[in-house]
Every structure is written in structure tokens, then in C-alpha cells.
Design an enzyme around this catalytic site. Structure first.
Site, PDB file in Angstrom:
ATOM      1  N   ARG A   1     -11.484  -4.371 -17.137  1.00  0.00           N
ATOM      2  CA  ARG A   1     -11.334  -5.695 -16.546  1.00  0.00           C
ATOM      3  C   ARG A   1     -12.621  -6.057 -15.813  1.00  0.00           C
ATOM      4  O   ARG A   1     -13.119  -5.281 -14.999  1.00  0.00           O
ATOM      5  CB  ARG A   1     -10.158  -5.718 -15.554  1.00  0.00           C
ATOM      6  CG  ARG A   1      -9.912  -7.097 -14.938  1.00  0.00           C
ATOM      7  CD  ARG A   1      -8.816  -7.047 -13.893  1.00  0.00           C
ATOM      8  NE  ARG A   1      -9.238  -6.343 -12.684  1.00  0.00           N
ATOM      9  CZ  ARG A   1      -8.409  -5.987 -11.687  1.00  0.00           C
ATOM     10  NH1 ARG A   1      -7.131  -6.262 -11.776  1.00  0.00           N
ATOM     11  NH2 ARG A   1      -8.872  -5.361 -10.628  1.00  0.00           N
TER      12      ARG A   1
ATOM     13  N   ARG B   1       2.110 -11.164  -2.598  1.00  0.00           N
ATOM     14  CA  ARG B   1       2.578  -9.837  -2.991  1.00  0.00           C
ATOM     15  C   ARG B   1       2.303  -8.758  -1.963  1.00  0.00           C
ATOM     16  O   ARG B   1       2.814  -7.652  -2.081  1.00  0.00           O
ATOM     17  CB  ARG B   1       1.977  -9.442  -4.344  1.00  0.00           C
ATOM     18  CG  ARG B   1       0.471  -9.183  -4.350  1.00  0.00           C
ATOM     19  CD  ARG B   1       0.026  -8.920  -5.781  1.00  0.00           C
ATOM     20  NE  ARG B   1      -1.395  -8.710  -5.913  1.00  0.00           N
ATOM     21  CZ  ARG B   1      -1.971  -7.517  -5.981  1.00  0.00           C
ATOM     22  NH1 ARG B   1      -1.231  -6.438  -5.892  1.00  0.00           N
ATOM     23  NH2 ARG B   1      -3.272  -7.413  -6.131  1.00  0.00           N
TER      24      ARG B   1
ATOM     25  N   CYS C   1      -0.214  -3.883 -17.376  1.00  0.00           N
ATOM     26  CA  CYS C   1      -1.071  -3.029 -16.552  1.00  0.00           C
ATOM     27  C   CYS C   1      -0.783  -3.188 -15.065  1.00  0.00           C
ATOM     28  O   CYS C   1      -1.530  -2.681 -14.232  1.00  0.00           O
ATOM     29  CB  CYS C   1      -2.550  -3.301 -16.829  1.00  0.00           C
ATOM     30  SG  CYS C   1      -3.105  -4.951 -16.372  1.00  0.00           S
TER      31      CYS C   1
ATOM     32  N   ARG D   1     -10.674  -0.949 -13.307  1.00  0.00           N
ATOM     33  CA  ARG D   1     -11.093  -1.964 -12.342  1.00  0.00           C
ATOM     34  C   ARG D   1     -12.568  -1.734 -12.002  1.00  0.00           C
ATOM     35  O   ARG D   1     -12.940  -0.650 -11.556  1.00  0.00           O
ATOM     36  CB  ARG D   1     -10.247  -1.871 -11.076  1.00  0.00           C
ATOM     37  CG  ARG D   1      -8.731  -1.919 -11.309  1.00  0.00           C
ATOM     38  CD  ARG D   1      -7.998  -1.752  -9.986  1.00  0.00           C
ATOM     39  NE  ARG D   1      -6.563  -1.680 -10.143  1.00  0.00           N
ATOM     40  CZ  ARG D   1      -5.876  -0.535 -10.278  1.00  0.00           C
ATOM     41  NH1 ARG D   1      -6.525   0.621 -10.276  1.00  0.00           N
ATOM     42  NH2 ARG D   1      -4.571  -0.553 -10.408  1.00  0.00           N
TER      43      ARG D   1
ATOM     44  N   GLU E   1      -1.857 -13.393 -15.614  1.00  0.00           N
ATOM     45  CA  GLU E   1      -1.441 -13.157 -14.232  1.00  0.00           C
ATOM     46  C   GLU E   1      -0.868 -14.401 -13.572  1.00  0.00           C
ATOM     47  O   GLU E   1      -0.349 -14.319 -12.456  1.00  0.00           O
ATOM     48  CB  GLU E   1      -2.639 -12.672 -13.407  1.00  0.00           C
ATOM     49  CG  GLU E   1      -3.262 -11.398 -13.933  1.00  0.00           C
ATOM     50  CD  GLU E   1      -4.621 -11.138 -13.332  1.00  0.00           C
ATOM     51  OE1 GLU E   1      -4.676 -10.372 -12.349  1.00  0.00           O
ATOM     52  OE2 GLU E   1      -5.616 -11.692 -13.821  1.00  0.00           O
TER      53      GLU E   1
ATOM     54  N   HIS F   1       0.815  -1.210   0.000  1.00  0.00           N
ATOM     55  CA  HIS F   1       0.000   0.000   0.000  1.00  0.00           C
ATOM     56  C   HIS F   1       0.852   1.264   0.000  1.00  0.00           C
ATOM     57  O   HIS F   1       0.545   2.233  -0.697  1.00  0.00           O
ATOM     58  CB  HIS F   1      -0.917   0.009   1.221  1.00  0.00           C
ATOM     59  CG  HIS F   1      -2.198  -0.732   1.014  1.00  0.00           C
ATOM     60  ND1 HIS F   1      -2.955  -1.221   2.056  1.00  0.00           N
ATOM     61  CD2 HIS F   1      -2.856  -1.068  -0.113  1.00  0.00           C
ATOM     62  CE1 HIS F   1      -4.024  -1.824   1.568  1.00  0.00           C
ATOM     63  NE2 HIS F   1      -3.983  -1.752   0.270  1.00  0.00           N
TER      64      HIS F   1
ATOM     65  N   ASN G   1       1.755  -7.614 -11.011  1.00  0.00           N
ATOM     66  CA  ASN G   1       1.690  -7.820  -9.555  1.00  0.00           C
ATOM     67  C   ASN G   1       1.407  -9.279  -9.233  1.00  0.00           C
ATOM     68  O   ASN G   1       2.130  -9.927  -8.461  1.00  0.00           O
ATOM     69  CB  ASN G   1       0.593  -6.940  -8.951  1.00  0.00           C
ATOM     70  CG  ASN G   1       0.845  -5.463  -9.144  1.00  0.00           C
ATOM     71  OD1 ASN G   1       1.874  -5.065  -9.662  1.00  0.00           O
ATOM     72  ND2 ASN G   1      -0.101  -4.653  -8.736  1.00  0.00           N
ATOM     73  N   ASP G   2       0.327  -9.814  -9.806  1.00  0.00           N
ATOM     74  CA  ASP G   2      -0.018 -11.205  -9.546  1.00  0.00           C
ATOM     75  C   ASP G   2       0.949 -12.164 -10.227  1.00  0.00           C
ATOM     76  O   ASP G   2       1.291 -13.208  -9.667  1.00  0.00           O
ATOM     77  CB  ASP G   2      -1.451 -11.499 -10.008  1.00  0.00           C
ATOM     78  CG  ASP G   2      -2.471 -11.186  -8.915  1.00  0.00           C
ATOM     79  OD1 ASP G   2      -2.154 -11.425  -7.734  1.00  0.00           O
ATOM     80  OD2 ASP G   2      -3.570 -10.703  -9.232  1.00  0.00           O
TER      81      ASP G   2
END
Length: 567
Positions: free
Chosen positions: A325, A448, A485, A289, A414, A187, A437-438
Site C-alpha cells: 500500500r 474507529r 486486509c 504499510r 475504504e 490499540h 477498519n476505515d
């Protein structure tokens, strides 16, 4: 003068700051476990007042911050009003505990439970600690631990920073952020990138920096230099000014030095970020998102409700690409009406397309709403499914989306199986978008959002980059676009490497667009491909990053095609 020290971490962006250290104060100590002198009813009233006050404060901070920060802070506010936590606190108060001790114990038990769940849920423990500290401070009538006040600008050094503090940092005073914990997808890093804060996270030795120590914080290299000499400070200040000028250059479309187009798109979590994206020069949307429509609902929103939100988004980008998405629920985003069953490891369970497929009416309604919004606007709508792992899932999703009237249908890559099988998957999908990220967490088997394995949560790792290359090669062979992305696209130097691996577009938070645009202008396609090979040959993420920087420093300055044509 004290000895110069060099500390290493993970930089966020490419900017640089020079200034004195000011450390984040330590959290409040644990309350003493004494018997309350008040009745349980009186202690309950104290707790309820403090919980409500903290929730209201977090909501207000979220409204002021807006964007990604608002979503994070609203989630924290919900923690302060969580019925399970309140019930646990009530049980402790009934046993004679003070309000302070009941809050400390209940929040601590819930924190341990989140850590035990692992994955995304474990990272929420940091947010929970922040809420607990704020409630305790309110009960005790003292200021909540937070960013220190200073009359002069400073570099903030902390173990980590709570979202509520990161979201509302006074950027006139906080020149940079240095943390000892966290990785590039935590975060703190995400919010720092969203607010364009100079930051280096995961810095070993950061806690040893004393107040007043002069530091150079270079996000482009991930290096923090403590006690630099005057010459180093002067060079750093010149570099800082040059980078600021480059980032403030007139907005142009994304392109390499030889004119190769690399469209730069925006990641958006709601329609509220549209204006910031347009102002930053986003050429479209690479990731919209849709979870914000679902997360606070007790039932799925109707087709009409969804259509209006999608129409608002699409109308803002006439003639431009907008990649949406579909709902990515599960793991850290469970929905009672979609996937209420408890799972031992939700990050590997029924999430993304798996959850939608098990509730096909919700999937059909979302696709229908998107198709209707597309028919009412002039943008170029692309739709993709999250967490696709197989060719069969690709066939299922693309067929259904086409049946319901959508034209350009693709998939998120991902998980490693999708990257390895990209050549077959792209036979059926119009495009692929890599969620780094994933992809990183599943490749490295490292949650992660879990700080204890943050050293493995780095998309620079050659194993991750090899998977990206597989997708890039498949896209090139089949003439299919391949976008990025994930947060990796917001790392300016890594963005160049990703283009060298075959990425045709890059999508990121709007605040990162200027830095990435400036970095791309300094490299040709041939150089990007050469840098990608350097990164692929490295042993680990740190080596890849260092090797690419060294290759750039050692190269012969190139002559762009534009310069050649004008001579």
C-alpha cells in the site's frame, strides 16, 4: 456459591481461558495544587529528568516488544518529549506551580485538545494519559500504575490497557484480558491480536468483577462468564484444549473444508515482521504499510532509500504475492512535507491518494522505487493506492503506476463510494483490497478509534457487510481478486462470512493466521455463503454475530469433498 453472570463484549480471536480475576489498579490521583517551595529552575530540572526517563523507558519497552507494539510505544515516547507540551509545562512552572501540577495540567489540556479534534486523534488521548501517569509516578518516586504482580496466573480486568502495558504482558501469568472500554480496532485489541492474547473488549459490567472471581473468557463468542459452575469450567477447559490443538495443527495453505483455496496473507508494518509472518505460515503479504519509511522523516526518503527497504521485503517472498500500500498519510499520520495544512476533520480531508496526488513527485518516487525493487526480485508485487473514492482517481493511479513500470495495480476500498462503485472501479483496477477498519468507520459515521462510539465500530454490522458483498460480486463478475486486509479478517468466524461474501484472500496479523486457518477448515464454500446471507439479514452487528453462531450450532455436519472421494 455466587450467582453465575454472563457478560458480553467483542472477542479477539477464537481462543478461551479460565482463571481468577485480578483487576488493574486505579490511576494515580490528581496532585494537590499547592505553591512550589522550589525555584522554577529546580522544578524544570525535575520535569526534564522525569520526561526523559519516561521517554527512554517507553523506547526500551518498544525495542523489547518489537512489531506493532514498537511503533505504538515509540509514538508514546515522542509524546513525552513533545515541544508544545514542554512549553506549556514551562509556562506553568514560571507561575509557581509544582512539577507535578504543571505536568497534570499541561497534559490534561493537550488531552482535551485531542478529544476535541475527534477521529484518530481523540483515541491518542488514552495514550497521552498513560504517559502523563508515568511522568507523575516518576516525579513522586512511586511505581507507575500498571499490570499487577501475581505469583499465579490470572485474568486481567481493566477499564482499558495502555499500549506500554499490553506490549509487555507476561503471558505466563496473564491468561486473558477483559476490558470495559474499547472496540475491535482500538490499540488494546490490535496489540492483543498481534500477541495472540485471549481478549474480550468493550465488556459492559467488567468493572464490577471482583478480584478472585473465577471467569471463563471465550473470545470466539465474546462472552465472559463469571462464577461458572464446575461442569461449565470442565467443558470450557476441554474446549480450550481442543482449540489450542487445532491452532497448533501442521501449517497448511488456507482452504475451506471442500478444498476451496483461500490464501492467508500477513499484514506487515515494516520489514521487521517478515520472519514472524513466515513462521506463522503466511502465504504472502496482503498489506505492507509503507508509512514507517516516512513518519519520522523531515523530508521524503529518496528512491534509493525506499528501494532497499522494498527489496528486503520482496526478496523474502520469492514467487509469492506481496501487496504494497502506498503512503497513507493524513488524519492521524500528518507529515509536514506532505500535508501540513490544518484541517477541521482530517479523517475526511486530504489523506491517502488525495495527499499523494497533490504531491505527485513523492508519489512518482515511491512508485519508481517499487518498480526498481520488483525488477531485482522474484516475488509477485501488487501495488495499491489508499483511500480511493472515485473511478477517475482509479484511472489516474493505475495509468501512472503502469507508466512507471508496475504490472499489477489495484485500489483500497475504504469508503462507501468505492464499494458502491466497485463494478466500475474494477473495470480499471486489477484488484481491490477492502480495508474494513476505515470502511466501517465511514459507513457508520463513527470514528474507529473513539471509545465513546465503539459499539458502532464493528465490521459485523450488516450495512458494512452489504458493501463488502458489492465489492465481492463485482470482483466475481469481472474475474478480479478481492482481498480483505482490515482487522475483520483476523476474526475467525467473520473471516468465513467474508469469504461467503466474495473475498478471495484474507490478510491479517501473523498471530491470527492459525485461528483463522483452523476455522476455515470447518466450513464449505456453500456453508460460507449461507452464513453470509444469515449475517446480511440481521438488524445489527450483535445480531449478525449471534445469528451466525446459532446457524453453525444448528447445522447438520457436512461431508467434505475429500471424504467423499476417499469413500
Amino acid at each position: 456459591m455466587s450467582e453465575t453472570r454472563t457478560l458480553h463484549g467483542i472477542g479477539i480471536g477464537r481462543q478461551l481461558a479460565v482463571g481468577p480475576v485480578l483487576r488493574m489498579p486505579d490511576p494515580l490521583p490528581a496532585p494537590s495544587d499547592t505553591v512550589s517551595e522550589l525555584t522554577a529552575a529546580e522544578e524544570t530540572e525535575r520535569v526534564n529528568v522525569s520526561l526523559a526517563a519516561v521517554a527512554a523507558d517507553l523506547m526500551a519497552r518498544g525495542e523489547r516488544a518489537g512489531g506493532t507494539a514498537r511503533d505504538v510505544l515509540e509514538a508514546q515516547a515522542m509524546m513525552a518529549q513533545d515541544p508544545t507540551l514542554k512549553a506549556s509545562i514551562a509556562d506553568l512552572l514560571a507561575k509557581g506551580k509544582t512539577a507535578e501540577m504543571a505536568v497534570w495540567t499541561a497534559f490534561g489540556g493537550f488531552r482535551d485538545m485531542l478529544i476535541g479534534l475527534g477521529g484518530y486523534m481523540a483515541e491518542r488521548a488514552t495514550d497521552l494519559d498513560d504517559v502523563s501517569g508515568r511522568v507523575l509516578a516518576h516525579l513522586q518516586g512511586v511505581p507507575a500504575p500498571g499490570v499487577p504482580d501475581s505469583e499465579t496466573p490470572f485474568v486481567l480486568v481493566a477499564r482499558d490497557l495502555a499500549p506500554a502495558d499490553t506490549a509487555l504482558l507476561n503471558l505466563d501469568k496473564v491468561m486473558a484480558l477483559v476490558t470495559s472500554d474499547g472496540g475491535p480496532t482500538a490499540h488494546t485489541a490490535i496489540l492483543a491480536r498481534d500477541k495472540a492474547i485471549v481478549a474480550v473488549v468493550g465488556v459492559a459490567g467488567a468493572q464490577e468483577l471482583a478480584d478472585g472471581t473465577t471467569v471463563i473468557v471465550d473470545a470466539s463468542t465474546g462472552i465472559v462468564t463469571a462464577n461458572p459452575d464446575r461442569a461449565s469450567v470442565a467443558r470450557a477447559e476441554d474446549a480450550r484444549d481442543a482449540r489450542r490443538s487445532a491452532a497448533a495443527a501442521p501449517i497448511t495453505d488456507g482452504a475451506l473444508a471442500d478444498g476451496t483455496a483461500v490464501p492467508l496473507l500477513a499484514n506487515l508494518g515494516s520489514a521487521g515482521g517478515i520472519q514472524a509472518a513466515l513462521a506463522a505460515g503466511a502465504e504472502g503479504v496482503g498489506l505492507f504499510r509503507t508509512e514507517f519509511l516516512f513518519l519520522d522523516a523531515t523530508s521524503a526518503p529518496t528512491v534509493v532509500e525506499q528501494r532497499e527497504k522494498y527489496r528486503e521485503l520482496l526478496a523474502a517472498f520469492p514467487g509469492r504475492k506481496v501487496v504494497v500500500r502506498l503512503l497513507d498519510a493524513g488524519a492521524d499520520k500528518p507529515l509536514a512535507f506532505l500535508n501540513s495544512a490544518r484541517e477541521e476533520n482530517p479523517a475526511l480531508g486530504v489523506r491517502g491518494l488525495r495527499a499523494l496526488r497533490a504531491n505527485e513527485d513523492i508519489l512518482r518516487e515511491q512508485l519508481t522505487a517499487l518498480a526498481e525493487a520488483d525488477g531485482d526480485t522474484e516475488s509477485d508485487l501488487w501495488v495499491m493506492a489508499p483511500m480511493v473514492a472515485t473511478v477517475e482517481e482509479t484511472r489516474y493511479f493505475t495509468a501512472l503506476a503502469h507508466e512507471l513500470g508496475l504490472r499489477t495495480v489495484g485500489v483500497m476500498v475504504e469508503v462507501p463510494s468505492a464499494a458502491i462503485g466497485a463494478a466500475n472501479i474494477l473495470q480499471h483496477a486489477a484488484f481491490a483490497s477492502i480495508g474494513t477498519n476505515d470502511l466501517t468507520q465511514y459507513t457508520m459515521a463513527a470514528d474507529r478509534m473513539l471509545g465513546s462510539v465503539s459499539n458502532l465500530q464493528d465490521p459485523w454490522h450488516p450495512s458494512v457487510l452489504h458493501l463488502v458483498k458489492m465489492v465481492g460480486d463485482a470482483g466475481a463478475d469481472l474475474g478480479k481478486p478481492v482481498g480483505i486486509c482490515g482487522e475483520a479478517a483476523a476474526d475467525p468466524l467473520l473471516a468465513v462470512v467474508l469469504v461467503g461474501l466474495g473475498a478471495t484472500t484474507l490478510s491479517m496479523s501473523p498471530a491470527a493466521l492459525a485461528d483463522v486457518r483452523a476455522e476455515l477448515r470447518g466450513h464449505t464454500r456453500e456453508e460460507a455463503r449461507a452464513l453470509a446471507l444469515v449475517a446480511l439479514a440481521a438488524d445489527d452487528a450483535a445480531d449478525a454475530r449471534t445469528a451466525v453462531r446459532a446457524a453453525i450450532n444448528n447445522r447438520t455436519p457436512h461431508t467434505t469433498q475429500k471424504e467423499e472421494h476417499s469413500s
